[in-house]
Design a protein around this motif. Structure first.
Motif, PDB file in Angstrom:
ATOM      1  N   UNK A  97       0.766  -1.242   0.244  1.00 21.91           N
ATOM      2  CA  UNK A  97       0.092   0.052   0.132  1.00 21.91           C
ATOM      3  C   UNK A  97       0.872   1.312   0.073  1.00 21.91           C
ATOM      4  N   UNK A  98       1.947   1.346   0.808  1.00 25.90           N
ATOM      5  CA  UNK A  98       2.899   2.326   0.784  1.00 25.90           C
ATOM      6  C   UNK A  98       3.343   2.585  -0.682  1.00 25.90           C
ATOM      7  N   UNK A  99       3.606   1.661  -1.630  1.00 26.74           N
ATOM      8  CA  UNK A  99       4.349   1.660  -2.631  1.00 26.74           C
ATOM      9  C   UNK A  99       3.163   2.313  -3.704  1.00 26.74           C
ATOM     10  N   UNK A 122      -8.470  -5.200  -4.851  1.00 24.58           N
ATOM     11  CA  UNK A 122      -8.328  -3.543  -4.808  1.00 24.58           C
ATOM     12  C   UNK A 122      -9.093  -2.961  -3.619  1.00 24.58           C
ATOM     13  N   UNK A 123     -10.098  -3.709  -3.183  1.00 23.79           N
ATOM     14  CA  UNK A 123     -10.778  -3.159  -1.797  1.00 23.79           C
ATOM     15  C   UNK A 123      -9.835  -2.968  -0.591  1.00 23.79           C
ATOM     16  N   UNK A 124      -9.064  -4.206  -0.571  1.00 20.68           N
ATOM     17  CA  UNK A 124      -7.977  -4.301   0.736  1.00 20.68           C
ATOM     18  C   UNK A 124      -7.146  -3.314   0.318  1.00 20.68           C
ATOM     19  N   UNK A 125      -6.718  -3.045  -0.878  1.00 16.44           N
ATOM     20  CA  UNK A 125      -5.800  -1.983  -1.360  1.00 16.44           C
ATOM     21  C   UNK A 125      -6.256  -0.736  -1.113  1.00 16.44           C
ATOM     22  N   UNK A 126      -7.626  -0.582  -1.482  1.00 16.04           N
ATOM     23  CA  UNK A 126      -8.049   0.727  -1.177  1.00 16.04           C
ATOM     24  C   UNK A 126      -8.063   1.310   0.301  1.00 16.04           C
ATOM     25  N   UNK A 142     -15.877   0.439  -1.614  1.00 10.36           N
ATOM     26  CA  UNK A 142     -15.362  -0.924  -1.977  1.00 10.36           C
ATOM     27  C   UNK A 142     -16.337  -1.930  -2.414  1.00 10.36           C
ATOM     28  N   UNK A 143     -16.036  -2.705  -3.382  1.00  7.69           N
ATOM     29  CA  UNK A 143     -17.003  -3.449  -4.180  1.00  7.69           C
ATOM     30  C   UNK A 143     -16.341  -4.927  -3.989  1.00  7.69           C
ATOM     31  N   UNK A 144     -17.313  -5.928  -3.440  1.00  7.14           N
ATOM     32  CA  UNK A 144     -16.893  -7.257  -3.565  1.00  7.14           C
ATOM     33  C   UNK A 144     -15.526  -7.287  -2.564  1.00  7.14           C
TER      34      UNK A 144
END
Length: 155
Positions: A97-99, A122-126, A142-144
């Motif tokens: 996530x920092x990257x 991508x939700x986790x990353x968001x 967050x989707x799915x």
């Protein structure tokens, strides 16, 4: 797509994706020993779209034409996926996530506000990027998401 008259022009999936890619501004930011790839379309408020695992920016292909009419879309291939290089460690989501957050800063500027939408992984990353950028985010959608929420021991 219409040809100017009443006839419909049907694009093949390959032609559709090629047209989208050709219309994007493609940039790269640091990612581990390589680069993270970003595609941008449109103008207006910044909207960052994160794809799911085992995917790429193409997860959003059918949304790009419509959304880019109202937003500047910033759509990466997340580290280790699509055309992006592997992160130094796939086991440390905070480091990944920092990257991604640093890449967003390079794409839109370190003070610019934005909205983010994440699908599946991508939700986790968001969620992780939202924790880093905090008040800079106007919204987080967050989707799915399968990895954010109460653990099974809490249910």
């Amino acid at each position: 797509m219409r040809d100017g008259g009443d006839a419909m022009i049907v694009e093949t999936p390959a032609a559709f994706l090629a047209r989208l890619e050709a219309s994007a501004v493609r940039t790269e930011t640091p990612c581990g020993d390589g680069k993270m790839v970003w595609h941008c379309w449109g103008s207006g408020p910044n909207l960052v779209l994160f794809h799911g695992g085992a995917g790429s920016w193409r997860h959003w292909a059918h949304n790009i034409d419509v959304l880019s009419q109202s937003y500047r879309l910033v759509v990466p291939d997340l580290p280790g996926l699509g055309e992006s290089a592997d992160p130094p460690s796939r086991d440390d989501v905070t480091a990944v996530a920092a990257i991604v957050a640093a890449g967003i800063d390079l794409q839109i500027g370190p003070e610019s506000r934005y909205d983010v939408v994440g699908f599946s992984f991508g939700s986790t990353m968001a969620g992780c990027v939202a924790a880093i950028h905090g008040a800079r985010l106007r919204s987080v959608t967050l989707v799915g998401s399968g990895a954010i929420g109460p653990s099974s021991s809490m249910i």
